[in-house]
Design an enzyme around this catalytic site. Sequence first.
Site, PDB file in Angstrom:
ATOM      1  CE  LYS A  13       8.877   4.211  14.432  1.00  7.64           C
ATOM      2  NZ  LYS A  13       8.907   5.501  15.307  1.00  7.64           N
ATOM      3  CG  ASP A  71       8.686   9.358  21.477  1.00  6.12           C
ATOM      4  OD1 ASP A  71       9.617   8.971  20.651  1.00  6.12           O
ATOM      5  OD2 ASP A  71       8.932   9.685  22.587  1.00  6.12           O
ATOM      6  CB  THR A  72       8.084   3.842  20.934  1.00  4.63           C
ATOM      7  OG1 THR A  72       6.665   3.541  20.184  1.00  4.63           O
ATOM      8  CG2 THR A  72       7.708   2.162  21.630  1.00  4.63           C
TER       9      THR A  72
HETATM   10  P1  IMP Z   1      10.669   5.140  18.409  1.00  4.41           P
HETATM   11  O1  IMP Z   1      10.059   6.092  19.115  1.00  4.41           O
HETATM   12  O2  IMP Z   1       9.500   4.361  17.742  1.00  4.41           O
HETATM   13  O3  IMP Z   1      11.731   5.584  17.481  1.00  4.41           O
HETATM   14  O4  IMP Z   1      11.230   4.309  19.341  1.00  4.41           O
HETATM   15  C1  IMP Z   1      12.133   4.726  20.422  1.00  4.41           C
HETATM   16  C2  IMP Z   1      13.111   3.419  20.598  1.00  4.41           C
HETATM   17  O5  IMP Z   1      12.165   2.421  21.462  1.00  4.41           O
HETATM   18  C3  IMP Z   1      13.852   2.512  19.202  1.00  4.41           C
HETATM   19  O6  IMP Z   1      15.013   3.052  19.127  1.00  4.41           O
HETATM   20  C4  IMP Z   1      14.039   1.444  19.828  1.00  4.41           C
HETATM   21  O7  IMP Z   1      14.990   1.164  20.367  1.00  4.41           O
HETATM   22  C5  IMP Z   1      12.901   1.029  20.962  1.00  4.41           C
HETATM   23  N1  IMP Z   1      11.443   0.327  20.349  1.00  4.41           N
HETATM   24  C6  IMP Z   1      10.470   1.103  19.669  1.00  4.41           C
HETATM   25  N2  IMP Z   1       9.636   0.234  19.251  1.00  4.41           N
HETATM   26  C7  IMP Z   1      10.286  -1.146  19.251  1.00  4.41           C
HETATM   27  C8  IMP Z   1       9.827  -2.457  19.142  1.00  4.41           C
HETATM   28  O8  IMP Z   1       8.654  -2.739  18.388  1.00  4.41           O
HETATM   29  N3  IMP Z   1      10.549  -3.210  19.255  1.00  4.41           N
HETATM   30  C9  IMP Z   1      11.772  -2.987  19.947  1.00  4.41           C
HETATM   31  N4  IMP Z   1      12.156  -1.967  20.394  1.00  4.41           N
HETATM   32  C10 IMP Z   1      11.516  -0.802  19.993  1.00  4.41           C
END
Ligand code: IMP
Length: 194
Positions: A13, A71-72
């Site tokens: 990231k 956050d995703t």
């Molecule tokens: P984070 O908030 O970026 O840590 O994302 C939370 C979770 O969403 C991650 O642990 C992944 O399981 C999923 N995730 C986030 N970004 C992606 C992506 O680009 N591709 C696939 N899964 C993702």
Amino acid sequence: MRQLIFATNNKHKVDEVRAALDGKATVLTLADAGLHGEIPETADTLQGNALQKAMWVWSRLPGIDGCFADDTGLEVDALGGAPGVYSARYAGEHCSFDDNIDKLLRALDGVADRRARFRTVICLIEHGEPRYFEGRVDGQILTERHSAGEGFGYDPVFMPDRFAVSFAEMPLDVKNRISHRGLAVARLAEYLAG
Ligand code: IMP
């Protein structure tokens, strides 16, 4: 150039964001800033978690130009928006990407409506004031893994609209251009460019 601390320990990231913000801000990692430890992530929305993580940094380093966090979540229509903010630990507290994908494929077994989206919220804090940037990519959950290699998170089972391959089968630069995180970071870059 202003220095912004990115509240993450994820090297990939950091590389992606540094490239997008090149010339607009110097991006420092938590380690660069001498911050260590688990950042809490206990809110029940993406926006709440992004704010919580950014505030964690801001409250420890009040003299800095600014900081941000992302956050995703993966939101699946047929599951009422789940796993959403719980995407990382969908299959349990210390589960693997594979565990999460297995659980998702089981939950959607026989389900025709496979619409889903990734949504990323970035919270930037400058002068103590939060500002939000969002990116989303719509697509669908495949019925099985489509992966050339390892793939990150749910990449092997997510196919974005207008593409015939999964995120895991795309070159990383193509994925970064159309992805939820890529779009959110582009909006942050636009704002920083003034
Ligand atoms: P984070 O908030 O970026 O840590 O994302 C939370 C979770 O969403 C991650 O642990 C992944 O399981 C999923 N995730 C986030 N970004 C992606 C992506 O680009 N591709 C696939 N899964 C993702």
